[in-house]
Design a protein around this motif. Structure first.
Motif, PDB file in Angstrom:
ATOM      1  N   PRO A   1       0.796  -1.225   0.000  1.00 21.49           N
ATOM      2  CA  PRO A   1       0.000   0.000   0.000  1.00 21.49           C
ATOM      3  C   PRO A   1       0.832   1.280   0.000  1.00 21.49           C
ATOM      4  CG  PRO A   1      -0.140  -1.090   2.131  1.00 21.49           C
ATOM      5  CD  PRO A   1       0.593  -2.017   1.210  1.00 21.49           C
ATOM      6  N   THR A   2       1.986   1.265   0.634  1.00 19.92           N
ATOM      7  CA  THR A   2       2.832   2.464   0.644  1.00 19.92           C
ATOM      8  C   THR A   2       3.343   2.761  -0.760  1.00 19.92           C
ATOM      9  OG1 THR A   2       3.472   2.009   2.933  1.00 19.92           O
ATOM     10  CG2 THR A   2       4.866   3.543   1.691  1.00 19.92           C
ATOM     11  N   ALA A   3       3.808   1.744  -1.455  1.00 21.60           N
ATOM     12  CA  ALA A   3       4.296   1.914  -2.820  1.00 21.60           C
ATOM     13  C   ALA A   3       3.158   2.337  -3.744  1.00 21.60           C
ATOM     14  CB  ALA A   3       4.941   0.626  -3.314  1.00 21.60           C
ATOM     15  N   LEU A   4       1.984   1.755  -3.549  1.00 21.20           N
ATOM     16  CA  LEU A   4       0.837   2.108  -4.388  1.00 21.20           C
ATOM     17  C   LEU A   4       0.405   3.556  -4.151  1.00 21.20           C
ATOM     18  CD1 LEU A   4      -1.301   1.361  -6.448  1.00 21.20           C
ATOM     19  CD2 LEU A   4      -2.650   0.353  -4.574  1.00 21.20           C
ATOM     20  N   HIS A   5       0.377   3.981  -2.899  1.00 21.39           N
ATOM     21  CA  HIS A   5       0.014   5.369  -2.587  1.00 21.39           C
ATOM     22  C   HIS A   5       1.003   6.333  -3.245  1.00 21.39           C
ATOM     23  CE1 HIS A   5      -0.627   9.060  -0.243  1.00 21.39           C
ATOM     24  NE2 HIS A   5      -1.852   8.600  -0.067  1.00 21.39           N
ATOM     25  N   ARG A   6       2.272   6.015  -3.149  1.00 25.16           N
ATOM     26  CA  ARG A   6       3.305   6.861  -3.755  1.00 25.16           C
ATOM     27  C   ARG A   6       3.118   6.911  -5.277  1.00 25.16           C
ATOM     28  NH1 ARG A   6       7.444   5.410  -0.809  1.00 25.16           N
ATOM     29  NH2 ARG A   6       7.579   3.388  -1.789  1.00 25.16           N
ATOM     30  N   ALA A   7       2.866   5.768  -5.907  1.00 25.32           N
ATOM     31  CA  ALA A   7       2.679   5.727  -7.362  1.00 25.32           C
ATOM     32  C   ALA A   7       1.434   6.510  -7.779  1.00 25.32           C
ATOM     33  CB  ALA A   7       2.570   4.277  -7.828  1.00 25.32           C
ATOM     34  N   LEU A   8       0.346   6.327  -7.057  1.00 24.45           N
ATOM     35  CA  LEU A   8      -0.886   7.052  -7.399  1.00 24.45           C
ATOM     36  C   LEU A   8      -0.730   8.551  -7.190  1.00 24.45           C
ATOM     37  CD1 LEU A   8      -3.519   4.583  -5.943  1.00 24.45           C
ATOM     38  CD2 LEU A   8      -3.180   5.146  -8.371  1.00 24.45           C
ATOM     39  N   THR A   9      -0.068   8.943  -6.123  1.00 25.05           N
ATOM     40  CA  THR A   9       0.171  10.356  -5.857  1.00 25.05           C
ATOM     41  C   THR A   9       0.961  10.978  -7.007  1.00 25.05           C
ATOM     42  OG1 THR A   9       0.100  10.025  -3.471  1.00 25.05           O
ATOM     43  CG2 THR A   9       1.209  12.000  -4.242  1.00 25.05           C
ATOM     44  N   THR A  10       1.948  10.240  -7.497  1.00 23.75           N
ATOM     45  CA  THR A  10       2.763  10.722  -8.607  1.00 23.75           C
ATOM     46  C   THR A  10       1.935  10.864  -9.880  1.00 23.75           C
ATOM     47  OG1 THR A  10       4.767   9.739  -7.676  1.00 23.75           O
ATOM     48  CG2 THR A  10       4.792  10.244 -10.040  1.00 23.75           C
ATOM     49  N   VAL A  11       1.194   9.819 -10.246  1.00 29.47           N
ATOM     50  CA  VAL A  11       0.461   9.865 -11.515  1.00 29.47           C
ATOM     51  C   VAL A  11      -0.721  10.832 -11.476  1.00 29.47           C
ATOM     52  CG1 VAL A  11       1.182   7.553 -12.162  1.00 29.47           C
ATOM     53  CG2 VAL A  11      -1.029   7.865 -11.082  1.00 29.47           C
ATOM     54  N   LEU A  12      -1.243  11.082 -10.295  1.00 37.98           N
ATOM     55  CA  LEU A  12      -2.345  12.035 -10.169  1.00 37.98           C
ATOM     56  C   LEU A  12      -1.841  13.476 -10.104  1.00 37.98           C
ATOM     57  CD1 LEU A  12      -4.526  10.025  -7.649  1.00 37.98           C
ATOM     58  CD2 LEU A  12      -5.112  10.545 -10.021  1.00 37.98           C
ATOM     59  N   GLY A  13      -0.510  13.639 -10.047  1.00 38.83           N
ATOM     60  CA  GLY A  13       0.067  14.975 -10.041  1.00 38.83           C
ATOM     61  C   GLY A  13      -0.087  15.702  -8.712  1.00 38.83           C
ATOM     62  N   LEU A  14      -0.231  14.929  -7.637  1.00 38.65           N
ATOM     63  CA  LEU A  14      -0.393  15.531  -6.315  1.00 38.65           C
ATOM     64  C   LEU A  14       0.963  15.755  -5.685  1.00 38.65           C
ATOM     65  CD1 LEU A  14      -3.332  13.295  -5.089  1.00 38.65           C
ATOM     66  CD2 LEU A  14      -3.464  15.540  -6.149  1.00 38.65           C
ATOM     67  N   ARG A  15       1.035  16.752  -4.834  1.00 41.73           N
ATOM     68  CA  ARG A  15       2.295  17.058  -4.151  1.00 41.73           C
ATOM     69  C   ARG A  15       2.090  17.040  -2.649  1.00 41.73           C
ATOM     70  NH1 ARG A  15       3.921  21.987  -8.039  1.00 41.73           N
ATOM     71  NH2 ARG A  15       4.268  20.695  -9.848  1.00 41.73           N
ATOM     72  N   LYS A  16       3.092  16.514  -1.986  1.00 44.71           N
ATOM     73  CA  LYS A  16       3.123  16.519  -0.516  1.00 44.71           C
ATOM     74  C   LYS A  16       1.840  15.960   0.093  1.00 44.71           C
ATOM     75  CE  LYS A  16       6.464  20.178  -0.193  1.00 44.71           C
ATOM     76  NZ  LYS A  16       6.900  21.389   0.444  1.00 44.71           N
ATOM     77  N   VAL A  17       1.382  14.854  -0.459  1.00 40.92           N
ATOM     78  CA  VAL A  17       0.225  14.178   0.120  1.00 40.92           C
ATOM     79  C   VAL A  17       0.753  13.115   1.053  1.00 40.92           C
ATOM     80  CG1 VAL A  17      -1.777  12.725  -0.360  1.00 40.92           C
ATOM     81  CG2 VAL A  17      -1.217  14.618  -1.878  1.00 40.92           C
ATOM     82  N   GLU A  18       0.437  13.221   2.297  1.00 40.44           N
ATOM     83  CA  GLU A  18       0.911  12.255   3.281  1.00 40.44           C
ATOM     84  C   GLU A  18      -0.040  11.079   3.344  1.00 40.44           C
ATOM     85  OE1 GLU A  18       3.765  12.453   4.968  1.00 40.44           O
ATOM     86  OE2 GLU A  18       4.205  14.291   3.882  1.00 40.44           O
ATOM     87  N   LEU A  19       0.504   9.883   3.534  1.00 37.89           N
ATOM     88  CA  LEU A  19      -0.300   8.695   3.715  1.00 37.89           C
ATOM     89  C   LEU A  19      -1.193   8.903   4.912  1.00 37.89           C
ATOM     90  CD1 LEU A  19      -0.627   5.940   2.434  1.00 37.89           C
ATOM     91  CD2 LEU A  19       1.006   5.033   4.073  1.00 37.89           C
ATOM     92  N   GLY A  20      -2.489   8.679   4.725  1.00 39.23           N
ATOM     93  CA  GLY A  20      -3.432   8.842   5.829  1.00 39.23           C
ATOM     94  C   GLY A  20      -4.006  10.227   5.936  1.00 39.23           C
ATOM     95  N   SER A  21      -3.646  11.132   5.053  1.00 36.27           N
ATOM     96  CA  SER A  21      -4.220  12.486   5.118  1.00 36.27           C
ATOM     97  C   SER A  21      -5.200  12.710   4.004  1.00 36.27           C
ATOM     98  CB  SER A  21      -3.133  13.540   5.073  1.00 36.27           C
ATOM     99  OG  SER A  21      -2.365  13.421   3.912  1.00 36.27           O
TER     100      SER A  21
END
Length: 116
Positions: free
Chosen positions: A96-116
């Motif tokens: 899930p950590t790797a997936l969150h990081r990958a999705l954050t990247t492809v969605l163009g989001l910045r500084k999104v913390e896991l769980g926020s």
């Protein structure tokens, strides 16, 4: 099958999901539902690991939700199929950590913390 027992699922628009898969070293099983106007992919993650996630284009599916899993042998449309199939009857989960990081990247989001 019921989510929230052996796994939770994430429902992601195909466009973003395919880009996320390219950024994962070892994705777990990934199912595709080609039927909606915008086809979707399902990632499977450990139960409770997506609590607090709030990402656009991503729907978390946990307890009290159901996901129709394709037969193991189904690996092409027109019906739901496996893009990354289960292995030996086992549904491998995505980190899930790797997936969150990958999705954050492809969605163009910045500084999104896991769980926020």
């Amino acid at each position: 099958m019921s989510a929230g027992i052996d796994w939770d699922a994430l429902k992601v628009a195909r466009f973003f999901a395919l880009q996320a898969i390219e950024r994962l070293q070892r994705p777990g099983a990934v199912a595709v539902d080609p039927a909606p106007a915008e086809p979707v992919l399902y990632f499977f993650v450990p139960v409770g690991s997506t609590a607090g996630w709030s990402l656009p284009q991503v729907i978390t599916l946990g307890a009290a939700t159901h996901v129709v899993l394709p037969p193991t042998h189904c690996q092409a449309p027109p019906s739901p199929y496996w893009l990354v199939p289960p292995a030996n009857g086992h549904l491998p989960l995505t980190n899930p950590t790797a997936l969150h990081r990958a999705l954050t990247t492809v969605l163009g989001l910045r500084k999104v913390e896991l769980g926020s």
